[in-house]
Design an enzyme around this catalytic site. Sequence first.
Site, mmCIF file in Angstrom:
data_model
loop_
_atom_site.group_PDB
_atom_site.id
_atom_site.type_symbol
_atom_site.label_atom_id
_atom_site.label_comp_id
_atom_site.label_asym_id
_atom_site.label_seq_id
_atom_site.Cartn_x
_atom_site.Cartn_y
_atom_site.Cartn_z
ATOM 1 N N CYS A 48 0.824 -1.210 0.000
ATOM 2 C CA CYS A 48 0.000 0.000 0.000
ATOM 3 C C CYS A 48 0.861 1.264 0.000
ATOM 4 O O CYS A 48 1.911 1.313 0.624
ATOM 5 C CB CYS A 48 -0.937 0.084 1.191
ATOM 6 N N ARG B 105 6.362 -1.013 -4.131
ATOM 7 C CA ARG B 105 5.983 -1.540 -2.821
ATOM 8 C C ARG B 105 5.034 -2.737 -2.944
ATOM 9 O O ARG B 105 4.832 -3.465 -1.988
ATOM 10 C CB ARG B 105 5.291 -0.444 -2.005
ATOM 11 N N TRP C 208 -2.718 -3.001 -1.463
ATOM 12 C CA TRP C 208 -2.351 -4.416 -1.419
ATOM 13 C C TRP C 208 -3.362 -5.041 -0.473
ATOM 14 O O TRP C 208 -3.392 -4.739 0.717
ATOM 15 C CB TRP C 208 -0.930 -4.571 -0.891
ATOM 16 N N ASN D 46 -3.448 3.233 4.649
ATOM 17 C CA ASN D 46 -2.580 2.053 4.666
ATOM 18 C C ASN D 46 -2.611 1.469 6.060
ATOM 19 O O ASN D 46 -2.698 2.219 7.026
ATOM 20 C CB ASN D 46 -1.112 2.424 4.424
ATOM 21 N N GLY D 47 -2.473 0.168 6.161
ATOM 22 C CA GLY D 47 -2.379 -0.458 7.478
ATOM 23 C C GLY D 47 -3.570 -1.351 7.739
ATOM 24 O O GLY D 47 -4.368 -1.641 6.842
ATOM 25 N N GLU E 174 18.596 -18.545 0.108
ATOM 26 C CA GLU E 174 18.341 -17.260 -0.553
ATOM 27 C C GLU E 174 18.103 -17.479 -2.055
ATOM 28 O O GLU E 174 17.208 -16.863 -2.649
ATOM 29 C CB GLU E 174 19.514 -16.305 -0.294
ATOM 30 N N LYS F 256 14.781 -16.363 -4.114
ATOM 31 C CA LYS F 256 14.821 -15.502 -5.309
ATOM 32 C C LYS F 256 14.053 -16.159 -6.446
ATOM 33 O O LYS F 256 13.231 -15.543 -7.109
ATOM 34 C CB LYS F 256 16.253 -15.279 -5.797
ATOM 35 N N GLU G 16 10.149 -16.418 -5.806
ATOM 36 C CA GLU G 16 9.344 -15.190 -5.747
ATOM 37 C C GLU G 16 9.172 -14.514 -7.108
ATOM 38 O O GLU G 16 8.154 -13.888 -7.353
ATOM 39 C CB GLU G 16 9.847 -14.211 -4.683
ATOM 40 N N HIS H 169 16.905 -37.494 3.719
ATOM 41 C CA HIS H 169 16.030 -37.800 4.857
ATOM 42 C C HIS H 169 14.563 -37.558 4.516
ATOM 43 O O HIS H 169 13.738 -37.429 5.420
ATOM 44 C CB HIS H 169 16.459 -36.987 6.083
ATOM 45 N N LYS I 90 6.954 -4.949 -1.551
ATOM 46 C CA LYS I 90 8.347 -4.670 -1.215
ATOM 47 C C LYS I 90 8.506 -4.416 0.278
ATOM 48 O O LYS I 90 9.431 -4.879 0.910
ATOM 49 C CB LYS I 90 8.817 -3.449 -2.007
HETATM 50 C C1 AGP Z 1 13.196 -10.410 -0.662
HETATM 51 O O1 AGP Z 1 13.472 -10.743 -1.977
HETATM 52 C C2 AGP Z 1 11.828 -10.402 -0.288
HETATM 53 N N1 AGP Z 1 11.010 -9.723 -1.194
HETATM 54 C C3 AGP Z 1 11.455 -10.340 1.180
HETATM 55 O O2 AGP Z 1 11.719 -11.613 1.661
HETATM 56 C C4 AGP Z 1 12.113 -9.313 2.117
HETATM 57 O O3 AGP Z 1 13.468 -9.595 2.272
HETATM 58 C C5 AGP Z 1 11.379 -9.350 3.467
HETATM 59 O O4 AGP Z 1 10.049 -8.980 3.284
HETATM 60 C C6 AGP Z 1 12.028 -8.474 4.521
HETATM 61 O O5 AGP Z 1 12.018 -7.137 4.147
HETATM 62 P P1 AGP Z 1 12.916 -6.071 4.868
HETATM 63 O O6 AGP Z 1 14.340 -6.452 4.644
HETATM 64 O O7 AGP Z 1 12.557 -4.774 4.250
HETATM 65 O O8 AGP Z 1 12.592 -6.130 6.337
#
Ligand code: AGP
Length: 599
Positions: free
Chosen positions: A2, A27, A72, A98-99, A476, A480, A483, A499, A594
Amino acid sequence: MCGIVGYIGQEDTKEILLNGLEKLEYRGYDSAGIATLNGGVNISKVKGRIATLREAVDENIHSTLGIGHTRWATHGAPSKENAHPHQSTSGRFTIVHNGVIENYMDVKNEYLADVELKSETDTEIIVQLIEVLNNELQDVNAAFRKAVNLLTGSYAIALIDAEDENTIYVAKNKSPLLVGLGEDFNAVASDSMAALHITDQFLELMDKETVLLRREEVIIQDPNGKNVTREPFTAELDTTDIEKGTYPHFMLKEIDEQPFVIRKIIQQYKNEDDQIKLDPEIREAMKQCDRIYIIAAGTSYHAGLLGKQFIEKLANIPVEVHVASEFSYNMPLLSEKPLFIYISQSGETADSRSVLVQTKELGHPALTITNVPGSTLSREADYTLHLHAGPEIAVASTKAYTAQMAVLAILAVDTARAKGLELDFDPMQELAIVANAMEALTDQKEALEELAKDYLPTTRNCFFIGRGIDFYVGLEGSLKLKEISYIQAEGFAGGELKHGTIALIEEGTPVIALATQKNVNYSIRGNVQEVEARGANSMIISMKGLNKDGDAFVIPHVHDLLTPLVSVIPLQLISYYAALHRDCDVDKPRNLAKSVTVE
Ligand code: AGP
């Protein structure tokens, strides 16, 4: 997650709002809208992108006051009806928010029993409440303040009154919101990027404050209605920092920026005598604690897992790393002198903030490592370390992750030195080598694009394996890939697949293995053979010196501890190209935001 933008001034507001909303697209959102006021309120809203909103906005309407929003969905599906702005029944008040309002059902039952609601949102409750209270108090500012004081939860709000063309009412609690200042205009925005095209002067707002935003003045009030004065700050951002330039996507630009970010970090954290430059209070807090608790989410959590390695191995302090959303509701037994480190690119992640609030209440010191120094987590912690990565716009975090690790490595070495430990590790020199290695990798995009095409063209799933710190980089890499390409990807410790998960390996299942650590080079290659024997299409990414014939990709040699900063780059690029070849929206993946500002 948002975004809000509002403007009151002399210019036609449509373009200012649309431009601001475009800057907030990163965002994450699923619908958008604007409301402008000139004689009457005109609302345009759509499900989908700002480009669609642009088409829906009537060009013939001119106004110098307006509010806009990207939504969002939290309460109610993504739809035109649930998109903001929302209006009160009479149409007098129009709001963007927002919120999440936690007590919206209570408010509805107590104050709005007779009001017919048009949407499924908690936001509509706020605007209807303001109308009801204004009918009673006959004073819009008093009704606005009373309404927000009745709300619990998080909110950033901008409200316009059809009967007042010289005020935007603004309020904030827990959700980010800034006031932008101009010569003969003022603005409000979720972050400075959304107003940078009109000003670089901003005022921070504190939780529970309200604001009367007018063309010629900005009045900030505390919850009791007492005026508050505050000095503006200059946003240290350049509009070019938030443009793609010649790049097709922000993600690719941000991957390429990593060597420069590492060099910037070296520069920022080094003094004239080539020693580490760090706030002495942070040094002392690190020295004094008996255990560190790293709290983070997503990619930042993955950086935290590696931070634990740096701090434990170099500074000899025990470290626990926790997922913020779990820690909040399931706090472990704490040591006697804990130090909390919050890692967050945005500095606005609600899950992390909720832990920060709890640990502050318990009186424990907090350090935030963030890319946004004025962010909530930064303001509310005792200390901040800045990532200096420049704005990260793509939803998939890349340069912030490597910056987080670089800063954690510097912090670990500084602490070790402060404790008088002997170290054979010069972080600045090693990071300079890392920056060069990163550059060598970002120059090999074609080879990595080919790998992505060979291994991941139509696959449904993909596994990442590694041992030791390679395992954390695999986590990680899998985040990537999933997502942005929507391939179901999972990261595993090399020895763990057999396992259970090895049951999923079929003919052609892609398995990406990392082999950058000498002590586990033999065993990870053994794990690769196990999956290959069951038909996996495996790819080994190794480091020079440990590589063997047949490895798919070899990264340059860097210090053992710092390999994650380099080995993640091929994973970022493979994910990028996999998403690109599947026609995915790389920078704005579905369902993601974001800045995750709700718990
Ligand atoms: C990363 O690619 C993600 N989109 C997500 O996991 C992100 O790292 C997470 O939401 C934490 O965000 P921040 O670092 O702004 O706290």
